[in-house]
Design a protein around this motif. Structure first.
Motif, short mmCIF file in Angstrom:
data_model
loop_
_atom_site.label_atom_id
_atom_site.label_comp_id
_atom_site.label_asym_id
_atom_site.label_seq_id
_atom_site.Cartn_x
_atom_site.Cartn_y
_atom_site.Cartn_z
N LEU A 144 25.99 59.71 -4.67
CA LEU A 144 27.31 59.10 -4.83
C LEU A 144 27.49 57.90 -3.91
N ALA A 145 27.09 58.04 -2.67
CA ALA A 145 27.23 56.93 -1.72
C ALA A 145 26.44 55.73 -2.22
N PHE A 146 25.21 55.96 -2.68
CA PHE A 146 24.40 54.86 -3.20
C PHE A 146 25.07 54.19 -4.38
N ILE A 147 25.54 54.98 -5.34
CA ILE A 147 26.16 54.41 -6.55
C ILE A 147 27.38 53.57 -6.17
N GLN B 223 23.76 67.50 -0.20
CA GLN B 223 23.17 66.28 0.35
C GLN B 223 22.69 65.35 -0.78
N LEU B 224 22.14 65.92 -1.82
CA LEU B 224 21.70 65.11 -2.96
C LEU B 224 22.90 64.42 -3.61
N VAL C 14 30.11 59.39 5.78
CA VAL C 14 30.64 59.77 7.09
C VAL C 14 31.38 61.11 7.04
N TRP C 15 32.26 61.27 6.07
CA TRP C 15 33.11 62.47 6.00
C TRP C 15 32.63 63.40 4.90
N TRP C 16 31.34 63.64 4.83
CA TRP C 16 30.74 64.38 3.73
C TRP C 16 31.11 65.85 3.71
N LEU D 147 34.45 53.58 -0.11
CA LEU D 147 34.35 54.95 -0.61
C LEU D 147 32.94 55.49 -0.40
N GLY D 148 31.93 54.69 -0.68
CA GLY D 148 30.56 55.11 -0.44
C GLY D 148 30.31 55.45 1.02
N LEU D 149 30.83 54.62 1.91
CA LEU D 149 30.69 54.89 3.35
C LEU D 149 31.46 56.13 3.76
#
Length: 126
Positions: free
Chosen positions: A10-13, A4-5, A64-66, A58-60
């Motif tokens: 990664l999503a934020f970056i 999760q971290l 979504v598909w984590w 890509l961040g999204l």
């Protein structure tokens, strides 16, 4: 917890890098790197907007598909290609404050850690 971290970092970056230096500008460094390819100023703007869109997507996707491998694989591959581009065509950006090398290594490391965590999780399932 580790996955999760990595996921949120990664999503934020990716989302931040897509919006702030590309959509809300674009930043002069983004344009200069695009012009290294031979693009005009106007073309460099469109490249920045398009690249920003891909980074936001890509961040999204990571959000979504984590639980899938492909967003993290795409993150690692994408940052590898971008790093190669900077190294070969615009190495001066490797020496700047908050440079491409440090951010790109962090993205690569987070992507690999996320993939390892996904693999560990899949090995624990019956």
């Amino acid at each position: 917890m580790t996955l999760q971290l990595c996921r949120f970092s990664l999503a934020f970056i990716w989302i931040y890098q897509g919006i702030v230096p590309k959509w809300l500008g674009p930043h002069e460094d983004e344009l200069a790197m695009n012009q290294v390819l031979g693009a005009s100023h106007k073309q460099a703007m469109w490249i920045a907007y398009g690249g920003g869109a891909l980074e936001v997507l890509l961040g999204l996707a990571i959000l979504v598909w984590w639980r899938r491998h492909w967003p993290y694989q795409l993150s690692a591959a994408g940052i590898g290609v971008l790093s190669l581009f900077v190294f070969l065509l615009a190495p001066q950006y490797l020496l700047a404050a908050f440079n491409a090398a440090t951010v790109n290594v962090a993205i690569l490391a987070l992507s690999v850690i996320a993939l390892v965590e996904l693999l560990r999780g899949s090995l624990k399932r019956p």
